[in-house]
Design a protein around this motif. Structure first.
Motif, PDB file in Angstrom:
ATOM      1  N   LEU A 160      33.550  34.894  57.080  1.00  0.00           N
ATOM      2  CA  LEU A 160      34.724  35.016  56.224  1.00  0.00           C
ATOM      3  C   LEU A 160      34.337  34.859  54.754  1.00  0.00           C
ATOM      4  O   LEU A 160      34.833  35.597  53.889  1.00  0.00           O
ATOM      5  N   THR A 161      33.422  33.923  54.482  1.00  0.00           N
ATOM      6  CA  THR A 161      32.960  33.704  53.108  1.00  0.00           C
ATOM      7  C   THR A 161      32.269  34.938  52.562  1.00  0.00           C
ATOM      8  O   THR A 161      32.514  35.359  51.427  1.00  0.00           O
ATOM      9  N   TYR A 162      31.393  35.543  53.368  1.00  0.00           N
ATOM     10  CA  TYR A 162      30.693  36.757  52.941  1.00  0.00           C
ATOM     11  C   TYR A 162      31.678  37.893  52.687  1.00  0.00           C
ATOM     12  O   TYR A 162      31.565  38.629  51.694  1.00  0.00           O
ATOM     13  N   THR A 163      32.656  38.033  53.576  1.00  0.00           N
ATOM     14  CA  THR A 163      33.640  39.122  53.443  1.00  0.00           C
ATOM     15  C   THR A 163      34.473  38.962  52.178  1.00  0.00           C
ATOM     16  O   THR A 163      34.644  39.917  51.405  1.00  0.00           O
ATOM     17  N   LEU A 164      34.982  37.750  51.955  1.00  0.00           N
ATOM     18  CA  LEU A 164      35.838  37.503  50.793  1.00  0.00           C
ATOM     19  C   LEU A 164      35.046  37.616  49.489  1.00  0.00           C
ATOM     20  O   LEU A 164      35.552  38.148  48.497  1.00  0.00           O
ATOM     21  N   SER A 165      33.806  37.138  49.491  1.00  0.00           N
ATOM     22  CA  SER A 165      33.004  37.214  48.268  1.00  0.00           C
ATOM     23  C   SER A 165      32.636  38.660  47.948  1.00  0.00           C
ATOM     24  O   SER A 165      32.598  39.052  46.776  1.00  0.00           O
ATOM     25  N   PHE A 166      32.379  39.448  48.987  1.00  0.00           N
ATOM     26  CA  PHE A 166      32.087  40.868  48.764  1.00  0.00           C
ATOM     27  C   PHE A 166      33.334  41.577  48.225  1.00  0.00           C
ATOM     28  O   PHE A 166      33.242  42.409  47.309  1.00  0.00           O
ATOM     29  N   ALA A 167      34.493  41.239  48.783  1.00  0.00           N
ATOM     30  CA  ALA A 167      35.749  41.813  48.302  1.00  0.00           C
ATOM     31  C   ALA A 167      35.997  41.400  46.849  1.00  0.00           C
ATOM     32  O   ALA A 167      36.475  42.207  46.028  1.00  0.00           O
ATOM     33  N   ALA A 168      35.656  40.143  46.526  1.00  0.00           N
ATOM     34  CA  ALA A 168      35.809  39.657  45.151  1.00  0.00           C
ATOM     35  C   ALA A 168      34.896  40.418  44.202  1.00  0.00           C
ATOM     36  O   ALA A 168      35.290  40.741  43.068  1.00  0.00           O
ATOM     37  N   LEU A 169      33.685  40.724  44.645  1.00  0.00           N
ATOM     38  CA  LEU A 169      32.750  41.492  43.825  1.00  0.00           C
ATOM     39  C   LEU A 169      33.288  42.891  43.545  1.00  0.00           C
ATOM     40  O   LEU A 169      33.233  43.383  42.410  1.00  0.00           O
ATOM     41  N   VAL A 170      33.815  43.548  44.593  1.00  0.00           N
ATOM     42  CA  VAL A 170      34.375  44.893  44.431  1.00  0.00           C
ATOM     43  C   VAL A 170      35.560  44.863  43.468  1.00  0.00           C
ATOM     44  O   VAL A 170      35.660  45.694  42.559  1.00  0.00           O
ATOM     45  N   LEU A 171      36.456  43.887  43.670  1.00  0.00           N
ATOM     46  CA  LEU A 171      37.627  43.776  42.804  1.00  0.00           C
ATOM     47  C   LEU A 171      37.217  43.464  41.372  1.00  0.00           C
ATOM     48  O   LEU A 171      37.805  44.013  40.414  1.00  0.00           O
ATOM     49  N   PHE A 172      36.212  42.617  41.203  1.00  0.00           N
ATOM     50  CA  PHE A 172      35.702  42.286  39.872  1.00  0.00           C
ATOM     51  C   PHE A 172      35.196  43.543  39.159  1.00  0.00           C
ATOM     52  O   PHE A 172      35.489  43.765  37.978  1.00  0.00           O
ATOM     53  N   CYS A 173      34.435  44.351  39.884  1.00  0.00           N
ATOM     54  CA  CYS A 173      33.902  45.587  39.296  1.00  0.00           C
ATOM     55  C   CYS A 173      35.029  46.546  38.905  1.00  0.00           C
ATOM     56  O   CYS A 173      35.003  47.152  37.818  1.00  0.00           O
ATOM     57  N   ILE A 174      36.015  46.674  39.768  1.00  0.00           N
ATOM     58  CA  ILE A 174      37.147  47.575  39.488  1.00  0.00           C
ATOM     59  C   ILE A 174      37.908  47.110  38.257  1.00  0.00           C
ATOM     60  O   ILE A 174      38.229  47.905  37.357  1.00  0.00           O
ATOM     61  N   LEU A 175      38.227  45.816  38.200  1.00  0.00           N
ATOM     62  CA  LEU A 175      38.985  45.270  37.073  1.00  0.00           C
ATOM     63  C   LEU A 175      38.200  45.379  35.769  1.00  0.00           C
ATOM     64  O   LEU A 175      38.770  45.687  34.713  1.00  0.00           O
ATOM     65  N   THR A 176      36.890  45.122  35.843  1.00  0.00           N
ATOM     66  CA  THR A 176      36.050  45.214  34.650  1.00  0.00           C
ATOM     67  C   THR A 176      36.020  46.637  34.112  1.00  0.00           C
ATOM     68  O   THR A 176      36.139  46.865  32.897  1.00  0.00           O
ATOM     69  N   VAL A 177      35.866  47.599  35.025  1.00  0.00           N
ATOM     70  CA  VAL A 177      35.855  49.008  34.615  1.00  0.00           C
ATOM     71  C   VAL A 177      37.188  49.398  33.994  1.00  0.00           C
ATOM     72  O   VAL A 177      37.239  50.080  32.957  1.00  0.00           O
ATOM     73  N   LYS A 178      38.294  48.959  34.592  1.00  0.00           N
ATOM     74  CA  LYS A 178      39.620  49.286  34.056  1.00  0.00           C
ATOM     75  C   LYS A 178      39.826  48.676  32.674  1.00  0.00           C
ATOM     76  O   LYS A 178      40.405  49.312  31.786  1.00  0.00           O
ATOM     77  N   CYS A 179      39.371  47.469  32.492  1.00  0.00           N
ATOM     78  CA  CYS A 179      39.487  46.826  31.186  1.00  0.00           C
ATOM     79  C   CYS A 179      38.687  47.579  30.134  1.00  0.00           C
ATOM     80  O   CYS A 179      39.137  47.774  28.995  1.00  0.00           O
ATOM     81  N   LEU A 180      37.485  48.010  30.517  1.00  0.00           N
ATOM     82  CA  LEU A 180      36.645  48.773  29.590  1.00  0.00           C
ATOM     83  C   LEU A 180      37.278  50.114  29.237  1.00  0.00           C
ATOM     84  O   LEU A 180      37.217  50.563  28.086  1.00  0.00           O
ATOM     85  N   ILE A 181      37.896  50.747  30.236  1.00  0.00           N
ATOM     86  CA  ILE A 181      38.566  52.030  29.991  1.00  0.00           C
ATOM     87  C   ILE A 181      39.746  51.836  29.041  1.00  0.00           C
ATOM     88  O   ILE A 181      39.959  52.636  28.109  1.00  0.00           O
TER      89      ILE A 181
END
Length: 265
Positions: free
Chosen positions: A13-34
């Motif tokens: 569960l920890t691996y799954t949630l942390s991977f999901a957090a990484l994906v969401l972090f990347c998406i949000l960062t890209v959107k902020c940059l855009i």
């Protein structure tokens, strides 16, 4: 005896949630940059920054479990296992997680390297209740009997407590300890009877000794260990001398899949 705090499902569960957090972090960062690039203003700034903070926090808190997992799934040499396990300790922020990772690092030194000194050092830094099980045996190997007795007693390892007293030639206390294990015959095994038989023999009570050895041999007629305890007057002294010498040296090994199966989450 003790439940493992972080089992396989928790880690998964920890691996799954942390991977999901990484994906969401990347998406949000890209959107902020855009947003900054196009309009020089970030839409829903507070919400996005809060979510980014949550993602970063989640990823940081999960790092110890990633490193601990890598030490058993990816590492191929003792240096790699040790390195990943140490990183698991260093990246742990929560006290309970750091305590557990010290326990894991102690296991690495005990199970894979047979490095008793470093295993003890890390177990002592851990606050996990089940470290007393490991420290019980390691302190016996070290011949630090006071600490061994404390940990053996805390773990309610009556057979090892009896052996501890036996190695100190305190047969009265040794018998008292093994009797606690044998009070309930349903929990007793052939080694328990063999240990008590050995103690009785050392104490000069041959009749009681023969009686216990008879029980042990009837329960486990093919056991070489029971036969050796019966036939060798110095069985435990020799055994723990070998163990002590074994744990004084650090092994250099290459880990394969069968070795990993010895100790996993």
């Amino acid at each position: 005896m003790y439940e493992i705090k972080y089992d396989f499902l928790f880690c998964l569960l920890t691996y799954t949630l942390s991977f999901a957090a990484l994906v969401l972090f990347c998406i949000l960062t890209v959107k902020c940059l855009i947003d900054i690039f196009k309009k020089r203003e970030i839409k829903n700034k507070i919400i996005k920054f809060f979510l980014i903070f949550v993602c970063v926090t989640g990823m940081i808190l999960s790092l110890p479990f990633w490193f601990a997992g890598l030490s058993f799934s990816v590492a191929k040499t003792n240096e790699e296992i040790e390195s990943y396990s140490k990183l698991a300790v260093k990246t742990a922020i929560l006290p309970s997680v750091k305590s557990y990772m010290y326990y894991e690092l102690g296991n690495v030194y005990q199970v894979f390297f047979e490095d008793g000194k470093k295993a003890i050092e890390n177990y002592e830094k851990s606050k996990e209740p089940y470290t007393c099980v490991n420290l019980c045996t390691l302190y016996i190997y070290k011949r630090d009997y006071d600490k061994a007795l404390k940990n053996c007693s805390d773990a309610k390892l009556y057979q090892l407590t009896a052996i501890n007293y036996l190695l100190q030639n305190d047969y009265k206390q040794a018998l008292n300890s093994i009797d606690k294990k044998l009070q309930n015959s349903k929990n007793a095994n052939c080694t328990d009877y063999a240990v008590r038989g050995f103690i009785y023999r050392k104490a000069g009570q041959s009749v009681l000794s023969d009686k216990d050895f008879d029980k042990a041999l009837k329960m486990c007629p093919k056991s070489e260990k029971i036969k050796n305890i019966y036939s060798n007057e110095n069985y435990f002294d020799e055994l723990y001398t070998k163990k002590r010498n074994k744990y004084k040296k650090k092994k250099t090994i290459t880990i394969n899949q069968s070795d990993r199966n010895i100790y996993v989450y």
